[in-house]
Design a protein around this motif. Structure first.
Motif, PDB file in Angstrom:
ATOM      1  N   HIS A 167       0.827  -1.270   0.090  1.00  0.00           N
ATOM      2  CA  HIS A 167      -0.149   0.008   0.022  1.00  0.00           C
ATOM      3  C   HIS A 167       0.859   1.171   0.022  1.00  0.00           C
ATOM      4  CE1 HIS A 167      -4.097  -1.702   0.369  1.00  0.00           C
ATOM      5  NE2 HIS A 167      -3.419  -2.562   1.257  1.00  0.00           N
ATOM      6  N   ASP A 168       1.927   1.498   0.624  1.00  0.00           N
ATOM      7  CA  ASP A 168       2.517   2.661   0.871  1.00  0.00           C
ATOM      8  C   ASP A 168       3.394   2.880  -0.651  1.00  0.00           C
ATOM      9  OD1 ASP A 168       1.872   2.758   3.394  1.00  0.00           O
ATOM     10  OD2 ASP A 168       3.729   1.713   4.347  1.00  0.00           O
ATOM     11  N   LYS A 169       3.969   2.015  -0.994  1.00  0.00           N
ATOM     12  CA  LYS A 169       4.516   2.042  -2.245  1.00  0.00           C
ATOM     13  C   LYS A 169       3.496   2.410  -3.359  1.00  0.00           C
ATOM     14  CE  LYS A 169       8.262   0.688  -5.270  1.00  0.00           C
ATOM     15  NZ  LYS A 169       9.242  -0.281  -5.513  1.00  0.00           N
ATOM     16  N   SER A 170       2.457   1.904  -3.379  1.00  0.00           N
ATOM     17  CA  SER A 170       1.406   1.989  -4.429  1.00  0.00           C
ATOM     18  C   SER A 170       0.956   3.434  -4.388  1.00  0.00           C
ATOM     19  CB  SER A 170       0.279   0.862  -4.217  1.00  0.00           C
ATOM     20  OG  SER A 170       0.858  -0.349  -4.360  1.00  0.00           O
ATOM     21  N   ASN A 171       0.754   3.967  -2.990  1.00  0.00           N
ATOM     22  CA  ASN A 171       0.155   5.158  -2.691  1.00  0.00           C
ATOM     23  C   ASN A 171       1.185   6.323  -3.209  1.00  0.00           C
ATOM     24  OD1 ASN A 171      -2.210   4.323  -1.828  1.00  0.00           O
ATOM     25  ND2 ASN A 171      -1.367   4.484   0.539  1.00  0.00           N
ATOM     26  N   SER A 172       2.355   6.142  -3.300  1.00  0.00           N
ATOM     27  CA  SER A 172       3.184   6.933  -3.594  1.00  0.00           C
ATOM     28  C   SER A 172       3.274   7.024  -5.069  1.00  0.00           C
ATOM     29  CB  SER A 172       4.503   6.578  -2.920  1.00  0.00           C
ATOM     30  OG  SER A 172       5.695   7.589  -3.686  1.00  0.00           O
ATOM     31  N   ILE A 173       3.325   5.997  -5.902  1.00  0.00           N
ATOM     32  CA  ILE A 173       3.025   5.900  -7.297  1.00  0.00           C
ATOM     33  C   ILE A 173       1.774   6.508  -7.802  1.00  0.00           C
ATOM     34  CG2 ILE A 173       2.918   4.442  -9.507  1.00  0.00           C
ATOM     35  CD1 ILE A 173       4.852   2.497  -7.816  1.00  0.00           C
ATOM     36  N   PHE A 174       0.602   6.116  -7.321  1.00  0.00           N
ATOM     37  CA  PHE A 174      -0.477   6.716  -7.674  1.00  0.00           C
ATOM     38  C   PHE A 174      -1.020   7.965  -7.401  1.00  0.00           C
ATOM     39  CE2 PHE A 174      -1.669   2.027  -7.819  1.00  0.00           C
ATOM     40  CZ  PHE A 174      -1.960   1.935  -9.286  1.00  0.00           C
ATOM     41  N   LYS A 175      -0.205   8.638  -6.540  1.00  0.00           N
ATOM     42  CA  LYS A 175      -0.357  10.108  -6.024  1.00  0.00           C
ATOM     43  C   LYS A 175       0.325  10.967  -7.457  1.00  0.00           C
ATOM     44  CE  LYS A 175      -0.704  11.031  -1.248  1.00  0.00           C
ATOM     45  NZ  LYS A 175      -0.206  11.499   0.039  1.00  0.00           N
ATOM     46  N   THR A 176       1.217  10.334  -8.078  1.00  0.00           N
ATOM     47  CA  THR A 176       1.976  11.022  -9.020  1.00  0.00           C
ATOM     48  C   THR A 176       0.961  10.780 -10.342  1.00  0.00           C
ATOM     49  OG1 THR A 176       4.164  10.679  -8.251  1.00  0.00           O
ATOM     50  CG2 THR A 176       4.128  11.039 -10.563  1.00  0.00           C
ATOM     51  N   LEU A 177       0.620   9.304 -10.540  1.00  0.00           N
ATOM     52  CA  LEU A 177      -0.255   9.206 -11.550  1.00  0.00           C
ATOM     53  C   LEU A 177      -1.656   9.896 -11.621  1.00  0.00           C
ATOM     54  CD1 LEU A 177       0.305   5.510 -12.062  1.00  0.00           C
ATOM     55  CD2 LEU A 177       1.248   6.966 -13.445  1.00  0.00           C
ATOM     56  N   GLN A 178      -2.122  10.308 -10.227  1.00  0.00           N
ATOM     57  CA  GLN A 178      -3.515  10.826 -10.464  1.00  0.00           C
ATOM     58  C   GLN A 178      -3.202  12.575 -10.935  1.00  0.00           C
ATOM     59  OE1 GLN A 178      -5.038  10.621  -6.107  1.00  0.00           O
ATOM     60  NE2 GLN A 178      -6.811  10.941  -7.422  1.00  0.00           N
ATOM     61  N   ILE A 179      -1.869  13.098 -10.906  1.00  0.00           N
ATOM     62  CA  ILE A 179      -1.884  14.163 -11.642  1.00  0.00           C
ATOM     63  C   ILE A 179      -2.554  14.252 -13.130  1.00  0.00           C
ATOM     64  CG2 ILE A 179      -0.168  16.180 -12.171  1.00  0.00           C
ATOM     65  CD1 ILE A 179       1.230  15.395  -9.779  1.00  0.00           C
ATOM     66  N   LEU A 180      -1.894  12.865 -13.729  1.00  0.00           N
ATOM     67  CA  LEU A 180      -2.137  12.798 -15.126  1.00  0.00           C
ATOM     68  C   LEU A 180      -3.817  12.456 -15.367  1.00  0.00           C
ATOM     69  CD1 LEU A 180       0.760  10.917 -16.178  1.00  0.00           C
ATOM     70  CD2 LEU A 180       0.331  13.233 -16.571  1.00  0.00           C
ATOM     71  N   SER A 181      -4.102  11.590 -14.588  1.00  0.00           N
ATOM     72  CA  SER A 181      -5.759  11.320 -14.571  1.00  0.00           C
ATOM     73  C   SER A 181      -6.663  12.216 -14.367  1.00  0.00           C
ATOM     74  CB  SER A 181      -5.874   9.976 -13.742  1.00  0.00           C
ATOM     75  OG  SER A 181      -5.725  10.350 -12.435  1.00  0.00           O
ATOM     76  N   GLN A 250     -14.763   5.646   4.374  1.00  0.00           N
ATOM     77  CA  GLN A 250     -13.469   5.690   4.369  1.00  0.00           C
ATOM     78  C   GLN A 250     -12.699   6.465   3.751  1.00  0.00           C
ATOM     79  OE1 GLN A 250     -12.184   1.779   3.924  1.00  0.00           O
ATOM     80  NE2 GLN A 250     -13.594   0.670   5.542  1.00  0.00           N
ATOM     81  N   GLU A 251     -11.695   7.148   3.807  1.00  0.00           N
ATOM     82  CA  GLU A 251     -10.761   8.213   3.089  1.00  0.00           C
ATOM     83  C   GLU A 251     -10.457   7.541   1.851  1.00  0.00           C
ATOM     84  OE1 GLU A 251      -7.054  10.397   3.468  1.00  0.00           O
ATOM     85  OE2 GLU A 251      -8.085  10.812   5.060  1.00  0.00           O
ATOM     86  N   LEU A 252     -10.744   8.116   0.516  1.00  0.00           N
ATOM     87  CA  LEU A 252     -10.210   7.520  -0.759  1.00  0.00           C
ATOM     88  C   LEU A 252      -8.772   7.403  -0.803  1.00  0.00           C
ATOM     89  CD1 LEU A 252     -12.572   9.664  -2.965  1.00  0.00           C
ATOM     90  CD2 LEU A 252     -12.631   7.080  -2.591  1.00  0.00           C
ATOM     91  N   SER A 253      -8.271   6.426  -1.307  1.00  0.00           N
ATOM     92  CA  SER A 253      -6.920   6.120  -1.379  1.00  0.00           C
ATOM     93  C   SER A 253      -6.499   6.530  -2.976  1.00  0.00           C
ATOM     94  CB  SER A 253      -6.500   4.685  -1.525  1.00  0.00           C
ATOM     95  OG  SER A 253      -7.067   4.089  -2.577  1.00  0.00           O
ATOM     96  N   PRO A 254      -5.169   7.058  -3.263  1.00  0.00           N
ATOM     97  CA  PRO A 254      -4.670   7.425  -4.220  1.00  0.00           C
ATOM     98  C   PRO A 254      -5.082   6.465  -5.444  1.00  0.00           C
ATOM     99  CG  PRO A 254      -3.084   7.786  -2.794  1.00  0.00           C
ATOM    100  CD  PRO A 254      -4.067   7.093  -1.834  1.00  0.00           C
ATOM    101  N   SER A 255      -5.228   5.014  -5.216  1.00  0.00           N
ATOM    102  CA  SER A 255      -5.378   4.381  -6.298  1.00  0.00           C
ATOM    103  C   SER A 255      -6.670   4.393  -6.619  1.00  0.00           C
ATOM    104  CB  SER A 255      -5.126   2.855  -5.812  1.00  0.00           C
ATOM    105  OG  SER A 255      -5.877   2.285  -4.669  1.00  0.00           O
ATOM    106  N   GLN A 256      -7.747   4.617  -5.641  1.00  0.00           N
ATOM    107  CA  GLN A 256      -9.289   4.677  -5.976  1.00  0.00           C
ATOM    108  C   GLN A 256      -9.365   5.976  -6.943  1.00  0.00           C
ATOM    109  OE1 GLN A 256     -10.435   4.526  -1.848  1.00  0.00           O
ATOM    110  NE2 GLN A 256     -12.129   2.910  -2.568  1.00  0.00           N
ATOM    111  N   GLY A 257      -8.620   7.007  -6.376  1.00  0.00           N
ATOM    112  CA  GLY A 257      -8.948   8.404  -7.103  1.00  0.00           C
ATOM    113  C   GLY A 257      -8.410   8.272  -8.662  1.00  0.00           C
ATOM    114  N   PHE A 258      -7.088   7.492  -8.768  1.00  0.00           N
ATOM    115  CA  PHE A 258      -6.653   7.200 -10.097  1.00  0.00           C
ATOM    116  C   PHE A 258      -7.588   6.472 -11.036  1.00  0.00           C
ATOM    117  CE2 PHE A 258      -4.603   4.291 -13.137  1.00  0.00           C
ATOM    118  CZ  PHE A 258      -3.814   5.278 -13.765  1.00  0.00           C
ATOM    119  N   ALA A 259      -8.228   5.180 -10.143  1.00  0.00           N
ATOM    120  CA  ALA A 259      -8.951   4.400 -10.981  1.00  0.00           C
ATOM    121  C   ALA A 259     -10.276   5.199 -11.469  1.00  0.00           C
ATOM    122  CB  ALA A 259      -9.314   3.367 -10.202  1.00  0.00           C
TER     123      ALA A 259
END
Length: 335
Positions: A167-181, A250-259
């Protein structure tokens, strides 16, 4: 009697007010998840959204504008008063929903407004029912697609990415990807929603000058793009809170935001290409629900979902009634 050119200018101003409100009301679509997952600060997220909303209308053609201009009210029966009253009905509902923090659809409101003003002015045949059915089908099918894409994308991310990276590494990656999405949602929103106002303005010009065809001119694209970007820059904080905090317990995760953002961007871009007027609000809300459902429906805030669904159901009939009342008021003042 108001000079036809002056009336056209007034009507175009009303259309641009609707476009600004569309941008302000729908800003939450692209920035709510990226703000509440802390991928971007609010000011930066809204700034990017505003820029992408301006760029969007220039990239995917004007098919949606043509559909709005020709599919709801019979072209031969168009008057500026009918279309202006339809816009006024949509604006009234948008303001009410914004005050309540409800992510309703400006697209649905516009369709409802045109239907209401068309019927009050011309009777039951004041609406092109065949064209209306096609438009409404696109509006109602797209949220279903949004739920499915949000759920499917989140399922695959959870199974093949998050489970391997943690989860920690995924959240870091998807926070960056969310800028694009997030930027992709804004781009697709601009490409679809600004076109609706282009179609309205093209109606006003065609009626005023007696043109046989409704043509989308470059200046219409420019002013509508700028108006929707201007509206987006104001943000929609009540709606942002609903989408970012209240849909899930529950608080949305970066992966949920990206999806959710990816599913929304794909749905809207395809709709713009096909000329389907789609509600970005409904698709994004549905995609968020889909991503939440991927973790089990128990985390959904069902009371908020019910409120949103009720608002969706009320949008077309209430906007239609508001437009009918607006038409009568315009008649009383001599327009």
């Amino acid at each position: 009697m108001i000079d036809p050119f002056v009336l056209m200018v007034i009507a175009i101003i009303v259309a641009l007010i609707f476009d600004v409100m569309n941008g302000s009301n729908d800003a939450a679509n692209s920035v709510a998840t990226v703000i509440y997952t802390k991928a971007l600060p609010p000011s930066v997220a809204i700034g990017i959204a505003a820029i992408m909303n301006i760029v969007g209308p220039f990239l995917l053609g004007t098919a949606v504008a043509q559909v709005i201009a020709t599919s709801i009210i019979p072209t031969e029966a168009l008057t500026i008063k009918i279309v202006m009253a339809g816009l006024m009905g949509a604006i009234i509902w948008d303001v009410f929903a914004w005050l309540k923090g409800l992510p309703v659809s400006s697209s649905h409101a516009l369709i409802g407004g045109l239907v209401g003003s068309g019927i009050i002015a011309l009777g039951i045949f004041g609406v092109t029912w065949g064209g209306l059915i096609k438009v409404v089908m696109a509006l109602f099918i797209s949220p279903i697609v949004g739920i499915i894409l949000g759920l499917v994308i989140m399922f695959f991310l959870g199974r093949y990415v998050i489970s391997h990276l943690g989860h920690d590494k995924s959240n870091s990656i998807f926070k960056t990807l969310q800028i694009l999405s997030s930027a992709s949602v804004s781009l697709s929103h601009g490409s679809n929603d600004a076109q609706k106002t282009m179609g309205i303005i093209a109606m006003f010009v065609a009626v005023t000058y007696g043109y046989d065809q409704i043509v989308i001119k470059p200046w219409m694209i420019i002013v509508c793009a700028l108006a929707i970007g201007f509206g987006t820059a104001f943000g929609g904080w009540r709606i942002i809170q609903t989408l970012g905090e209240r849909l899930s317990s529950q608080e949305l995760s970066p992966s949920q935001g990206f999806a959710a953002e990816t599913g929304t961007a794909i749905t809207i871009a395809v709709g713009s290409h096909l000329g389907a007027p789609i509600s970005t609000t409904h698709v994004l809300s549905s995609s968020v629900i889909g991503t939440v459902m991927a973790g089990g429906t128990g985390v959904l805030n069902k009371n908020v979902v019910v409120q949103i669904l009720m608002a969706w159901g009320l949008t077309i009939p209430v906007a239609a009634l508001a437009a009918a009342g607006s038409y009568l008021i315009l008649t009383l003042v001599g327009i």
